[in-house]
Design a protein around this motif. Structure first.
Motif, PDB file in Angstrom:
ATOM      1  N   ILE A  12       0.841  -1.303  -0.067  1.00  0.00           N
ATOM      2  CA  ILE A  12       0.236  -0.063  -0.056  1.00  0.00           C
ATOM      3  C   ILE A  12       0.818   1.265   0.095  1.00  0.00           C
ATOM      4  N   THR A  13       1.867   1.490   0.830  1.00  0.00           N
ATOM      5  CA  THR A  13       2.712   2.492   1.088  1.00  0.00           C
ATOM      6  C   THR A  13       3.542   2.799  -0.419  1.00  0.00           C
ATOM      7  N   GLU A  14       3.956   1.746  -0.666  1.00  0.00           N
ATOM      8  CA  GLU A  14       4.737   1.906  -2.082  1.00  0.00           C
ATOM      9  C   GLU A  14       3.959   2.341  -3.253  1.00  0.00           C
ATOM     10  N   SER A  15       2.813   1.536  -3.309  1.00  0.00           N
ATOM     11  CA  SER A  15       1.923   2.159  -4.456  1.00  0.00           C
ATOM     12  C   SER A  15       1.288   3.391  -4.417  1.00  0.00           C
ATOM     13  N   ALA A  16       0.881   3.927  -3.074  1.00  0.00           N
ATOM     14  CA  ALA A  16       0.488   5.333  -2.783  1.00  0.00           C
ATOM     15  C   ALA A  16       1.637   6.140  -3.509  1.00  0.00           C
ATOM     16  N   GLU A  54       7.869  -6.314  -3.642  1.00  0.00           N
ATOM     17  CA  GLU A  54       6.878  -6.972  -2.520  1.00  0.00           C
ATOM     18  C   GLU A  54       5.784  -7.700  -2.840  1.00  0.00           C
ATOM     19  N   GLN A  55       5.210  -7.684  -3.781  1.00  0.00           N
ATOM     20  CA  GLN A  55       3.951  -8.495  -4.247  1.00  0.00           C
ATOM     21  C   GLN A  55       4.521  -9.927  -4.772  1.00  0.00           C
ATOM     22  N   THR A  56       5.684  -9.795  -5.647  1.00  0.00           N
ATOM     23  CA  THR A  56       6.574 -10.967  -5.855  1.00  0.00           C
ATOM     24  C   THR A  56       7.096 -11.816  -4.658  1.00  0.00           C
ATOM     25  N   ASN A  57       7.581 -11.174  -3.742  1.00  0.00           N
ATOM     26  CA  ASN A  57       7.728 -11.633  -2.550  1.00  0.00           C
ATOM     27  C   ASN A  57       6.665 -12.700  -1.898  1.00  0.00           C
ATOM     28  N   ILE A  58       5.479 -12.028  -1.908  1.00  0.00           N
ATOM     29  CA  ILE A  58       4.494 -12.548  -1.190  1.00  0.00           C
ATOM     30  C   ILE A  58       3.927 -13.791  -2.110  1.00  0.00           C
ATOM     31  N   THR A  71      -6.132 -12.409   3.155  1.00  0.00           N
ATOM     32  CA  THR A  71      -7.456 -11.554   4.058  1.00  0.00           C
ATOM     33  C   THR A  71      -7.867 -10.458   2.891  1.00  0.00           C
ATOM     34  N   VAL A  72      -8.807  -9.609   3.408  1.00  0.00           N
ATOM     35  CA  VAL A  72      -9.424  -8.736   2.660  1.00  0.00           C
ATOM     36  C   VAL A  72      -8.173  -7.445   2.773  1.00  0.00           C
ATOM     37  N   HIS A  76      -6.807  -5.937  -0.720  1.00  0.00           N
ATOM     38  CA  HIS A  76      -6.957  -4.546  -0.868  1.00  0.00           C
ATOM     39  C   HIS A  76      -5.472  -4.205  -1.142  1.00  0.00           C
ATOM     40  N   ALA A  77      -4.601  -4.590  -0.618  1.00  0.00           N
ATOM     41  CA  ALA A  77      -3.119  -3.978  -0.945  1.00  0.00           C
ATOM     42  C   ALA A  77      -2.846  -4.534  -2.423  1.00  0.00           C
ATOM     43  N   MET A  78      -3.193  -5.766  -2.792  1.00  0.00           N
ATOM     44  CA  MET A  78      -2.914  -6.035  -4.270  1.00  0.00           C
ATOM     45  C   MET A  78      -3.434  -5.148  -5.296  1.00  0.00           C
ATOM     46  N   ASP A  79      -4.666  -4.792  -4.712  1.00  0.00           N
ATOM     47  CA  ASP A  79      -5.454  -3.861  -5.659  1.00  0.00           C
ATOM     48  C   ASP A  79      -4.658  -2.327  -5.857  1.00  0.00           C
ATOM     49  N   HIS A  80      -4.064  -2.329  -4.826  1.00  0.00           N
ATOM     50  CA  HIS A  80      -3.254  -0.790  -4.761  1.00  0.00           C
ATOM     51  C   HIS A  80      -2.165  -0.962  -5.858  1.00  0.00           C
TER      52      HIS A  80
END
Length: 101
Positions: A12-16, A54-58, A71-72, A76-80
């Protein structure tokens, strides 16, 4: 309910930050500030790459069969991340209209 924010907050923070810099770049383009535009878009891309890492790590953890709770918040973070990519790409296209008059 305890929520482990370490999995999704970096997304979320990096995307923002990516989106914020892209919109600032668009403002620069509207003002005819090519240098400012390129600087802000470079920052936007850097934050976007961090979000993708970060997404790739997950996703890699999940691929190795390590349990990642879906989780929701994670969704939500992936949507960001997806939205940040879309904003970055769209700003490049719109900025070209301003910078190539």
């Amino acid at each position: 309910m305890d929520v482990d924010i370490t999995a999704f907050m970096p997304l979320i923070t990096e995307s923002a930050q990516s989106k914020n810099n892209a919109f600032e770049a668009l403002t620069c383009a509207k003002d005819g500030d090519r240098e400012g535009y390129h600087e802000k878009m470079s920052l936007s891309k850097e934050f976007l790459l961090n979000a993708h890492k970060e997404q790739t790590n997950i996703l890699s953890l999940n691929a190795r069969t390590e349990e990642i709770p879906i989780t929701v918040y994670l969704i939500h973070a992936m949507d960001h991340v997806s939205n940040a990519q879309m904003v970055h790409d769209l700003v490049k296209e719109v900025a070209n209209l301003y910078l190539n008059k």
